[in-house]
Motif scaffolding. Structure first.
Motif, mmCIF file in Angstrom:
data_model
loop_
_atom_site.group_PDB
_atom_site.id
_atom_site.type_symbol
_atom_site.label_atom_id
_atom_site.label_comp_id
_atom_site.label_asym_id
_atom_site.label_seq_id
_atom_site.Cartn_x
_atom_site.Cartn_y
_atom_site.Cartn_z
ATOM 1 N N VAL A 170 -72.224 22.873 -35.775
ATOM 2 C CA VAL A 170 -70.649 22.610 -36.210
ATOM 3 C C VAL A 170 -70.342 24.137 -36.609
ATOM 4 O O VAL A 170 -70.792 24.432 -37.650
ATOM 5 C CB VAL A 170 -70.334 21.471 -37.036
ATOM 6 N N MET A 171 -69.354 24.682 -35.920
ATOM 7 C CA MET A 171 -68.748 26.121 -36.400
ATOM 8 C C MET A 171 -67.409 25.518 -36.983
ATOM 9 O O MET A 171 -66.714 24.931 -36.328
ATOM 10 C CB MET A 171 -68.786 27.128 -35.378
ATOM 11 N N ILE A 172 -67.192 25.955 -38.388
ATOM 12 C CA ILE A 172 -65.869 25.646 -38.986
ATOM 13 C C ILE A 172 -65.486 27.209 -39.254
ATOM 14 O O ILE A 172 -66.000 28.035 -40.016
ATOM 15 C CB ILE A 172 -66.054 24.885 -40.179
ATOM 16 N N HIS A 173 -64.126 27.543 -38.799
ATOM 17 C CA HIS A 173 -63.406 28.571 -39.125
ATOM 18 C C HIS A 173 -61.971 28.332 -39.576
ATOM 19 O O HIS A 173 -61.364 27.288 -39.044
ATOM 20 C CB HIS A 173 -63.626 29.603 -38.000
ATOM 21 N N ALA A 174 -61.501 29.447 -40.017
ATOM 22 C CA ALA A 174 -60.094 29.628 -40.404
ATOM 23 C C ALA A 174 -59.267 29.598 -39.080
ATOM 24 O O ALA A 174 -59.898 30.352 -38.233
ATOM 25 C CB ALA A 174 -59.793 30.623 -41.311
ATOM 26 N N VAL A 175 -57.972 29.191 -39.396
ATOM 27 C CA VAL A 175 -57.154 29.761 -38.228
ATOM 28 C C VAL A 175 -55.923 30.540 -38.866
ATOM 29 O O VAL A 175 -55.103 29.928 -39.513
ATOM 30 C CB VAL A 175 -56.378 28.142 -37.685
ATOM 31 N N THR A 176 -55.997 31.831 -38.845
ATOM 32 C CA THR A 176 -55.322 32.793 -39.126
ATOM 33 C C THR A 176 -54.151 33.265 -38.330
ATOM 34 O O THR A 176 -53.230 34.160 -38.382
ATOM 35 C CB THR A 176 -55.904 33.668 -40.173
ATOM 36 N N GLY A 177 -54.654 33.378 -37.089
ATOM 37 C CA GLY A 177 -54.231 34.160 -36.059
ATOM 38 C C GLY A 177 -54.709 35.488 -35.408
ATOM 39 O O GLY A 177 -54.672 36.158 -34.508
ATOM 40 N N ALA A 178 -55.694 35.895 -36.635
ATOM 41 C CA ALA A 178 -56.757 36.996 -36.136
ATOM 42 C C ALA A 178 -58.089 36.400 -35.733
ATOM 43 O O ALA A 178 -58.786 36.366 -36.272
ATOM 44 C CB ALA A 178 -56.901 37.680 -37.386
ATOM 45 N N HIS A 179 -58.008 36.069 -34.248
ATOM 46 C CA HIS A 179 -59.164 35.331 -33.856
ATOM 47 C C HIS A 179 -60.625 35.990 -34.017
ATOM 48 O O HIS A 179 -61.461 35.367 -34.341
ATOM 49 C CB HIS A 179 -58.801 35.341 -32.391
ATOM 50 N N TYR A 180 -60.563 37.188 -34.050
ATOM 51 C CA TYR A 180 -61.966 38.090 -34.132
ATOM 52 C C TYR A 180 -62.379 37.756 -35.752
ATOM 53 O O TYR A 180 -63.670 37.434 -36.046
ATOM 54 C CB TYR A 180 -61.830 39.577 -33.640
ATOM 55 N N HIS A 181 -61.677 37.948 -36.563
ATOM 56 C CA HIS A 181 -61.912 37.519 -38.049
ATOM 57 C C HIS A 181 -62.099 36.402 -38.316
ATOM 58 O O HIS A 181 -63.060 35.793 -39.080
ATOM 59 C CB HIS A 181 -60.686 38.478 -38.812
ATOM 60 N N ASP A 182 -61.288 35.266 -37.724
ATOM 61 C CA ASP A 182 -61.534 33.975 -37.842
ATOM 62 C C ASP A 182 -63.187 33.561 -37.406
ATOM 63 O O ASP A 182 -63.508 32.688 -37.988
ATOM 64 C CB ASP A 182 -60.579 33.068 -37.079
ATOM 65 N N HIS A 183 -63.326 34.207 -36.292
ATOM 66 C CA HIS A 183 -65.017 33.759 -35.823
ATOM 67 C C HIS A 183 -65.959 34.944 -36.568
ATOM 68 O O HIS A 183 -67.062 34.461 -35.801
ATOM 69 C CB HIS A 183 -64.792 34.129 -34.222
ATOM 70 N N THR A 184 -65.552 35.616 -37.275
ATOM 71 C CA THR A 184 -66.829 36.455 -37.708
ATOM 72 C C THR A 184 -66.768 36.262 -39.421
ATOM 73 O O THR A 184 -67.735 36.281 -40.023
ATOM 74 C CB THR A 184 -66.595 38.136 -37.306
ATOM 75 N N GLN A 185 -65.537 36.403 -40.033
ATOM 76 C CA GLN A 185 -65.523 36.570 -41.483
ATOM 77 C C GLN A 185 -65.007 35.392 -41.930
ATOM 78 O O GLN A 185 -65.489 34.922 -43.314
ATOM 79 C CB GLN A 185 -64.533 37.898 -41.819
ATOM 80 N N HIS A 186 -64.031 34.545 -41.507
ATOM 81 C CA HIS A 186 -63.885 33.129 -42.095
ATOM 82 C C HIS A 186 -64.398 32.039 -41.409
ATOM 83 O O HIS A 186 -63.710 31.113 -40.840
ATOM 84 C CB HIS A 186 -62.185 33.209 -41.773
ATOM 85 N N ILE A 187 -65.648 32.202 -41.497
ATOM 86 C CA ILE A 187 -66.462 31.100 -40.423
ATOM 87 C C ILE A 187 -67.672 30.756 -41.426
ATOM 88 O O ILE A 187 -68.210 31.230 -42.418
ATOM 89 C CB ILE A 187 -67.096 31.816 -39.363
ATOM 90 N N PHE A 188 -68.186 29.369 -41.102
ATOM 91 C CA PHE A 188 -69.408 28.805 -41.675
ATOM 92 C C PHE A 188 -70.008 27.783 -40.669
ATOM 93 O O PHE A 188 -69.127 27.419 -39.895
ATOM 94 C CB PHE A 188 -69.146 28.284 -43.139
ATOM 95 N N TRP A 189 -71.153 27.307 -41.094
ATOM 96 C CA TRP A 189 -71.734 26.715 -40.228
ATOM 97 C C TRP A 189 -72.286 25.394 -40.794
ATOM 98 O O TRP A 189 -72.982 25.619 -41.892
ATOM 99 C CB TRP A 189 -73.168 27.588 -39.303
ATOM 100 N N LEU A 190 -72.298 24.378 -40.180
ATOM 101 C CA LEU A 190 -73.235 23.079 -40.333
ATOM 102 C C LEU A 190 -74.450 22.956 -39.443
ATOM 103 O O LEU A 190 -74.026 23.006 -38.210
ATOM 104 C CB LEU A 190 -72.310 21.885 -40.311
ATOM 105 N N GLY A 191 -75.584 23.296 -39.698
ATOM 106 C CA GLY A 191 -76.678 23.356 -38.818
ATOM 107 C C GLY A 191 -76.785 24.593 -38.587
ATOM 108 O O GLY A 191 -76.285 25.534 -39.235
ATOM 109 N N ASN A 192 -77.636 24.764 -37.120
ATOM 110 C CA ASN A 192 -77.890 26.153 -36.922
ATOM 111 C C ASN A 192 -76.942 26.977 -36.266
ATOM 112 O O ASN A 192 -76.245 26.535 -35.224
ATOM 113 C CB ASN A 192 -79.037 26.117 -35.736
ATOM 114 N N PRO A 193 -76.654 28.130 -36.773
ATOM 115 C CA PRO A 193 -75.650 28.892 -36.014
ATOM 116 C C PRO A 193 -75.979 29.301 -34.606
ATOM 117 O O PRO A 193 -77.017 29.337 -34.224
ATOM 118 C CB PRO A 193 -75.751 30.290 -36.829
ATOM 119 N N LYS A 194 -75.126 29.252 -33.838
ATOM 120 C CA LYS A 194 -75.003 29.794 -32.453
ATOM 121 C C LYS A 194 -74.514 30.980 -32.112
ATOM 122 O O LYS A 194 -73.419 31.439 -32.992
ATOM 123 C CB LYS A 194 -74.305 28.415 -31.542
#
Length: 119
Positions: free
Chosen positions: A81-105
């Motif tokens: 499960v990838m959990i990320h912030a929703v700020t409108g900056a999609h690249y940063h939301d999926h790289t910097q504002h992200i964490f994983w439950l389980g194995n990262p994909k």
């Protein structure tokens, strides 16, 4: 489990599955929608956006964050499960504002413009 910092107003969780976990993922999606009352996106059995696995999404708020993350950790039964912030900056939301439950994909980050900042 240590809950990451809860710094944003809105979040998405992307739950990843395949042919062998598809039935469980569908049940989990139903539970998230009907028992937790959270909105869920389409049940994608094809690749969508940056996701290189089948997936579905749910959305939740900063207020719901701690309870949802703990619930998801207890109920995901091995799904990543990838959990990320929703700020409108999609690249940063999926790289910097992200964490994983389980194995990262891996993600296809080429679908985002890294220079677009949040509104």
């Amino acid at each position: 489990m240590t809950i990451p910092a809860n710094e944003f107003a809105h979040y998405h969780a992307h739950l990843y599955f395949d042919e062998t976990t598809q039935e469980f993922a569908a049940e989990l999606r139903y539970t998230i929608s009907h028992e937790l009352g959270l909105p869920v996106g389409p049940f994608n059995t094809r690749l969508v956006g940056p996701h290189l696995c089948w997936s579905f999404e749910t959305a939740f708020t900063q207020t719901e964050f701690p309870q949802f993350v703990r619930w998801m950790e207890r109920h995901r039964r091995g799904l990543s499960v990838m959990i990320h912030a929703v700020t409108g900056a999609h690249y940063h939301d999926h790289t910097q504002h992200i964490f994983w439950l389980g194995n990262p994909k891996p993600l296809n980050l080429n679908v985002f413009n890294p220079s677009v900042a949040a509104d």
